[in-house]
Design a protein around this motif. Sequence first.
Motif, PDB file in Angstrom:
ATOM      1  N   UNK A 196      27.217  40.571   8.370  1.00  0.00           N
ATOM      2  CA  UNK A 196      26.479  40.259   7.141  1.00  0.00           C
ATOM      3  C   UNK A 196      25.068  39.808   7.476  1.00  0.00           C
ATOM      4  N   UNK A 197      24.893  39.124   8.573  1.00  0.00           N
ATOM      5  CA  UNK A 197      23.576  38.694   9.029  1.00  0.00           C
ATOM      6  C   UNK A 197      23.303  39.300  10.407  1.00  0.00           C
ATOM      7  N   UNK A 198      22.042  39.250  10.776  1.00  0.00           N
ATOM      8  CA  UNK A 198      21.620  39.784  12.070  1.00  0.00           C
ATOM      9  C   UNK A 198      21.863  38.715  13.142  1.00  0.00           C
ATOM     10  N   UNK A 199      23.129  38.571  13.531  1.00  0.00           N
ATOM     11  CA  UNK A 199      23.502  37.546  14.503  1.00  0.00           C
ATOM     12  C   UNK A 199      24.590  38.104  15.410  1.00  0.00           C
ATOM     13  N   UNK A 200      24.709  37.478  16.552  1.00  0.00           N
ATOM     14  CA  UNK A 200      25.706  37.904  17.534  1.00  0.00           C
ATOM     15  C   UNK A 200      26.429  36.677  18.077  1.00  0.00           C
ATOM     16  N   UNK A 257      21.414  33.448  16.002  1.00  0.00           N
ATOM     17  CA  UNK A 257      20.634  34.028  14.921  1.00  0.00           C
ATOM     18  C   UNK A 257      19.247  34.400  15.450  1.00  0.00           C
ATOM     19  N   UNK A 258      18.353  34.798  14.562  1.00  0.00           N
ATOM     20  CA  UNK A 258      17.047  35.280  15.010  1.00  0.00           C
ATOM     21  C   UNK A 258      16.207  34.164  15.630  1.00  0.00           C
ATOM     22  N   UNK A 259      16.244  32.977  15.012  1.00  0.00           N
ATOM     23  CA  UNK A 259      15.344  31.911  15.448  1.00  0.00           C
ATOM     24  C   UNK A 259      16.038  30.774  16.191  1.00  0.00           C
TER      25      UNK A 259
END
Length: 728
Positions: A196-200, A257-259
Motif C-alpha cells: 500500500x505504501x512505498x516501504x520494505x 519508508x522513504x524518509x
Amino acid sequence: MSESSASALPPGRPGRQPFSHPENLSLDSSCFSSPPVNFLQELPSYRSIARKRTTIPTREKQSGTLLKPTDSYSSQLEGGITENLNSQSIRKYALNISEKRRLRNIQETQMKYLSEWDQWKRYSSKSWKRFIGKAREMTTHLELWRDDIRSIEGKFGTGIQSYFSFLRFLVLLNLVIFLIIFMLVLLPVLLTKYNITNSTFVLIPSKDTDVQCTVYPISSSGLIYFYSYIIDLLSGTGFLEETCLFYGHYTIDGVKFQNFTYDLPLAYLLSTIAYLALSLLWIVKRSVEGFKINLIRSEEHFQSYCNKIFAGWDFCITNRSMADLKHSSLRYELRADLEEERIRQKIAERTSEETIRIYSLRLFLNCIVLAVLAACFYAIYRATIFSQEHMKKEIDKMVFGENLLILYLPSIVITLANFITPMIFAKIIHYEDYSPGFEIRLTILRCVFMRLATICVLVFTLGSKITSCDNYSCELCGYNQKLYPCWETQVGQEMYKLMIFDLIIILAVTLFVDFPRKLLVTYCSSWKLVQCWGQQEFAIPDNVLGIVYGQTICWIGAFFSPLLPAIATLKLIIIFYVKEISLLYTCRPSPRQFRASNSNFFFLLVLLIGLCLAVIPLTISMARVPSSKACGPFTNFNTTWEVVPKTVSTFPSSLQSLVHGVTSEAFAVPFFMIICLIMFYFIALAGAHKRVVVQLREQLSLESRDKRYLIQKLTEAQRDMKNRLDWQ
C-alpha cells in the motif's frame, strides 16, 4: 389590650380580639418579666463551643460567633457570586429562578462597562461553553447500548445497571488497547505486506547465534484431518500460529519508508507499556469519585439507618416486581445492620475463654482455606505440566477428544477451581462468626484472589518449564528450545485458549443450565426438588469476577498475542447480549443488591488488582526471561527490555546524558522523596477534608438543636404574654 400588643399590629388593619388568635401576637422585650437576655449565649451551639474551649485551653481564641445570621450569610454569598460571575456559570449555584435572573441582569449590566476586547472574550467563552455543552449532549446519544442500559436500570435498579455499565467500559478499554497495538505494530506491517505504501521490510541482521536455537518447526507434514482445523481454531495452533495473531509472526527488524526506518521492536515494546499505562490511568480516573465517597463516608450506624430509611429508595425503578424486590432488599439491609449490632454487642460481652475459642476456630478455618487454595494451585501446576509434556505428540496418534482434552486441560482445571472454591468459602465463612457485611466482603476477597492467582500460577508454571531443561540447548539458548522454540507464541496460545474456553463456558452455562432451569421452575414448580433448586440468581459479584478474570487474561496475553484485545472486545459484546437475555428471561436479581456508588468503586478496585497482577508476569518475562531466537522482533536481544538501551545509545550525547541522569539513583532518590511528600500532603488534605465534613455535620446537628431551642423559647414567650394579657 396593652400598648405593646396594640403597637405590634400592622398599620391599616382593624384590631382583632386579643384571645382569638394568640399565635398571631408579636413579641416585645417588655413582655418578659426577666431582664433582657442574650439568646445567642444560650444557644446549644454556643454552649457546645464554649465547653470545647474550656476543655482545650491551648486553642486560639476565636473571634465572632458560631452561627452567622441568615441575612449576613446570604449577603456574603451574593457578594461572592457577583464577584465570580466572570469565571463560573450562574446555573451552578443552588439558587431559585428569581435570584438567578437577578444575577443574570447584574451580569449583563456589568458587560456594558467592559472594553470591547473583554466583551469579545466573554462572549467567545460563553459560546465555547455552549458548544461544549451541545457536543456533550450529542455524544450521549452516541453511547454504546444507551437504551439497553437505561431499560435495565428502569427494570432492575442501579445496582445491576452498574454491572452492564462496567461491561461497556471494558469493551471501550479493549477497543482502545487494540487500536494502540494496531497503529503501532500491525498497521506498518500490513502497509508494507500488501504494497500500500512505498516501504520494505528490514530483516533482522544475522548474529552469532547457534543454528539449533533458530529452528522453529510450524507446519506438520502428512495427512491433515478435517477436525484438526477445529482444534487449530480452538487452540491457536496450526494455521493460526503463522498469522499475525501471535508474536512469532512479527520476525522483522523494522519497516523502511522513504524518509525514515520504523523500529518495530521498540514500537512493540512501547505498545505494551502504552496500553498498561492507559489502563491504569483510565481505571484510576474512574475510581476517584467512588474513592472520595468512601473516604468521607461516616461509619456512624445511626446515619446508616437514616440513609436506608429516608434515602435508600431507587427512583429509577418502574417495574412492580423490582419495587417489591427493592423493598425486600431494604428490609434485608436493615436486618443485616441489626444483626451486625447484635454481633458487636456479643463481641463486647465475650469472655477471654470465648475470645480464645473463636480466634482458634478462625485460625483453623483459615488454614483450611489456605489448604484449599494450595490444592487448587497444585492441581493447576500438575495439569499445566502434563498438558505441556503431551501436547507435542502428533495429532494422528490420538483421537479428537483426547487431543482437545490435553490442550484444554489447564483451562478445565482452572474453571473447575473457580466453580468449586466459592461454594467452599461460602460454607466456611458461616462458622467464623463474622458480621453479615464482613462475611460478604471476605468471601469476595477470597474469590478475587483465587480467580486472579490461578492465572499467575499458570503463567509462572509455563515460565518454569520454559527456563528449565536438562539438555545442552537450554544452556546454549537460555531457554528450553526443544519444547518451546518460540515460547512467546506458546504463552500467547495458552492465553488464547483461556479466553476462548471462558467464552464457551459462559455460553454453555446460559444455554444448557439457566434456560432448562427456568423451564423447570416455570412448568414444574410443584416438584419439591425444583422448589429447593429455585430460579437462578443474577449475582453481581460473581459476574464481575468473571469479566475481570477475562480482562486480566487479555492484559497478560496482549504482549504475546497482539490481536487478543480484539478477540476480548468481541467476547465482551457477546457476553453483554447473553447476560442481558439471561437477566430478562432466565434469572432473577439477587436479594442482596448493590448500590451503584458502592458497586462502581468495588468493580474498579477488583479490576485494578487484576491489572497489578498482570503487570508482574509481564515485567518478569520482558526483563528476565531470554527472548526467543527463532521468532519475533527480539531475536537479536537477550531480553525484550534490551531494545531500550540500544535505542538510547543512538541518541545524541547530550540527550543520552539526560536520560542516564534521569534513570540514575541520584535522581531517583530525590524524586521518590518528593513523591512521598506529595502523597503525604494529599493524605493530610484528605484527612482535613474529612474533618471538615465531620464539623459540618456537627454544625447541622447544632443548628437543628438551635431551632428547637428557639421554637421552645418562642412558645414560652407566647405563653407568658398570653398569661399577662389574661391577668390584665
